[in-house]
Motif scaffolding. Structure first.
Motif, short mmCIF file in Angstrom:
data_model
loop_
_atom_site.label_atom_id
_atom_site.label_comp_id
_atom_site.label_asym_id
_atom_site.label_seq_id
_atom_site.Cartn_x
_atom_site.Cartn_y
_atom_site.Cartn_z
N HIS A 30 -6.69 -6.90 -5.59
CA HIS A 30 -7.62 -7.12 -4.65
C HIS A 30 -8.13 -5.81 -4.18
O HIS A 30 -7.41 -4.94 -4.14
CB HIS A 30 -7.44 -8.00 -3.61
CG HIS A 30 -7.13 -9.38 -4.08
ND1 HIS A 30 -7.99 -10.31 -4.73
CD2 HIS A 30 -5.89 -10.25 -3.88
CE1 HIS A 30 -7.41 -11.44 -5.05
NE2 HIS A 30 -6.18 -11.51 -4.59
N GLY A 31 -9.34 -5.74 -3.39
CA GLY A 31 -9.56 -4.61 -3.15
C GLY A 31 -10.99 -4.63 -1.94
O GLY A 31 -11.70 -5.81 -2.02
N LYS A 32 -11.43 -3.56 -1.78
CA LYS A 32 -12.56 -3.41 -1.02
C LYS A 32 -13.20 -1.92 -1.24
O LYS A 32 -12.67 -1.37 -1.97
CB LYS A 32 -12.59 -3.53 0.65
CG LYS A 32 -11.50 -2.59 1.36
CD LYS A 32 -11.55 -2.65 2.80
CE LYS A 32 -10.90 -1.42 3.39
NZ LYS A 32 -10.86 -1.42 4.93
N TYR A 38 -5.82 -3.42 -2.32
CA TYR A 38 -4.85 -4.10 -1.24
C TYR A 38 -3.29 -4.13 -1.78
O TYR A 38 -3.01 -4.25 -2.90
CB TYR A 38 -5.09 -5.56 -1.23
CG TYR A 38 -6.60 -5.69 -0.35
CD1 TYR A 38 -7.38 -4.69 0.21
CD2 TYR A 38 -7.13 -7.07 -0.17
CE1 TYR A 38 -8.35 -4.64 1.00
CE2 TYR A 38 -8.33 -7.09 0.58
CZ TYR A 38 -9.07 -5.88 0.99
OH TYR A 38 -10.18 -6.07 1.58
N PRO A 64 -3.93 -5.17 7.88
CA PRO A 64 -4.21 -4.81 6.30
C PRO A 64 -3.11 -3.84 5.67
O PRO A 64 -2.75 -2.86 6.53
CB PRO A 64 -5.83 -4.07 6.69
CG PRO A 64 -5.98 -4.60 7.98
CD PRO A 64 -4.96 -4.76 8.75
N ASP A 65 -3.13 -4.18 4.52
CA ASP A 65 -2.13 -3.23 3.73
C ASP A 65 -2.84 -2.80 2.74
O ASP A 65 -3.31 -3.50 1.73
CB ASP A 65 -0.86 -4.36 3.29
CG ASP A 65 -0.06 -3.62 2.34
OD1 ASP A 65 0.02 -2.32 2.53
OD2 ASP A 65 0.71 -4.44 1.58
N GLU A 66 -3.22 -1.52 2.52
CA GLU A 66 -4.04 -0.76 1.71
C GLU A 66 -3.68 0.43 1.38
O GLU A 66 -2.87 0.92 1.91
CB GLU A 66 -5.47 -0.77 2.51
CG GLU A 66 -6.11 -2.10 2.88
CD GLU A 66 -7.07 -1.88 3.92
OE1 GLU A 66 -7.92 -2.65 4.18
OE2 GLU A 66 -7.61 -0.59 4.16
N GLY A 94 0.84 -1.15 -0.07
CA GLY A 94 -0.02 0.06 -0.16
C GLY A 94 0.76 1.37 0.04
O GLY A 94 0.47 2.37 -0.73
N TRP A 96 -0.91 -7.83 2.49
CA TRP A 96 -2.31 -7.63 3.05
C TRP A 96 -2.54 -8.93 3.97
O TRP A 96 -2.29 -10.01 3.26
CB TRP A 96 -3.62 -7.62 1.95
CG TRP A 96 -4.84 -7.04 2.68
CD1 TRP A 96 -5.40 -5.88 2.91
CD2 TRP A 96 -5.81 -7.88 3.16
NE1 TRP A 96 -6.52 -6.07 3.74
CE2 TRP A 96 -6.94 -7.00 3.82
CE3 TRP A 96 -5.98 -9.35 3.17
CZ2 TRP A 96 -8.03 -7.74 4.35
CZ3 TRP A 96 -6.93 -9.94 3.67
CH2 TRP A 96 -8.09 -9.29 4.22
#
Length: 374
Positions: free
Chosen positions: A190-192, A197, A206-208, A161, A201
């Motif tokens: 990947h993501g949210k 991410y 969490p690595d964002e 991140g 992660w």
């Protein structure tokens, strides 16, 4: 007008269209809610021959007016290009999205100016179960596409991140942006919702990277080199864990059309649904000053709607990237960027069967039309 154009080719359409083409056109127009199920059935069931079906079809569309005729011509030229050529249809730019034309000005392009693009692809993660098979195809496709559009591409792979943040920050300070007429930033991971991410992660740590930070780094204040220039952001990552599909009732015509399952057509990517994965886890300068908008000339294209997943074929790459490549290759000479993205969105309407995904345009502050070719 679109109705005049359809009327002009009507006789050739009736003489040459096949039954399968009639059925496909009816399905597409029903999906777009130009027709309802009863109108669709009337063409197929009330006419004994292929020619009668075709004539009924043409007559019905002409009665619906220019908007309906424009959509039919659009589908013909997009889904049946060889047949459209046989009919001698007017070139697409004169007909597609005519209702959107508001005589708005275009961004000025410079053929000799450098163009700059940033591509960040996370493929290999610290937790190996998160590795994104097929992401190498996304990277390959996007690099080739942007280079074909005259962009000098800055590439990064497998970043944390913080490293993504640094890469975007350094990109915003690239001196070549002063001469550039536009810029792309593409991030695939990947993501949210609101974040992608980094490769380190884990649920515990969490690595964002926050997507909003892109707009900060490329804002007027932080990146004056891109003032009044188009900045296109493409994010291939999930925005949540929800599936994008719902069950709809088959006895309501409009709903059944919107939710009906259809098999991928010839223009669909080579994606087998069992190979699809979700990209998710649960003052004093002494100079004259003037005001400028802090955030302007952006257009973001996100791979899914809020809180839902995005799909990636483990062999061919993400569906979004495949469709972007197909549409841009076919139409970037003719259509502005917003029309191109809308064409990409339309390809998600019916190409998947059991899985559903719909990309979205976000934070659009383009004040002019942006064509990738001048």
């Amino acid at each position: 007008m679109a109705a005049d154009e359809l009327r002009r080719v009507g006789t050739d359409f009736v003489n040459n269209v096949t039954v399968s083409q009639i059925k496909q056109l009816l399905d597409d127009l029903t999906t777009q809610r130009v027709l309802n199920e009863e109108e669709k059935d009337s063409v197929l069931e009330e006419n004994p021959s292929r020619a009668d079906q075709a004539q009924h079809f043409i007559d019905m569309m002409l009665k619906k007016g220019n908007v309906a005729c424009m959509k039919m011509i659009n589908i013909l030229m997009e889904e049946h290009p060889e047949f459209s050529l046989t009919l001698g249809l007017t070139p697409l730019p004169l007909l597609v999205d005519q209702l959107d034309l508001d005589n708005s000005p275009m961004y000025i392009l410079n053929e000799e100016a450098p163009r700059l693009a940033l591509i960040i692809t996370n493929k290999t993660f610290k937790n190996t179960r998160l590795n994104r098979s097929g992401a190498e195809k996304d990277e390959e496709i996007m690099e080739a596409l942007l280079r074909s559009l005259r962009y000098e591409v800055v590439m990064h792979e497998d970043l944390t991140g913080k490293q993504i943040e640094k890469a975007v920050s350094e990109f915003s300070k690239d001196q070549r942006l002063k001469q550039a007429d536009s810029a792309f930033v593409v991030i695939m991971s990947h993501g949210k919702m609101g974040a992608v991410y980094g490769v380190n992660w884990t649920e515990e740590e969490p690595d964002e990277f926050l997507i909003d930070n892109i707009y900060e780094y490329l804002s007027t204040e932080s990146c004056p080199a891109l003032l009044n220039k188009p900045k296109i952001i493409i994010i291939q990552a999930c925005r949540g864990a929800k599936n994008g599909a719902v069950i709809v009732c088959d006895n309501v015509a409009s709903d059944s059309a919107a939710g009906a399952e259809t098999q991928p057509g010839p223009s669909a990517p080579h994606a087998v649904e069992e190979c699809l994965e979700e990209d998710t886890l649960f003052p004093g300068t002494g100079k004259k000053m003037r005001l400028a908008h802090q955030e302007k000339d952006f257009l973001s294209f996100l791979s899914s709607t809020p809180d839902t997943v995005s799909y990636r074929d483990t062999r061919q790459g993400s569906l979004l990237i495949q469709y972007i490549d197909q549409v841009f290759q076919a139409y970037s000479h003719e259509c502005d960027i917003e029309v191109l993205f809308r064409k990409v969105m339309r390809r998600f309407e019916s190409k998947l069967t059991n899985k559903k995904q719909m990309p979205t345009k976000d934070r659009c502050t383009l004040t002019r039309r942006f064509y990738l070719y001048d």
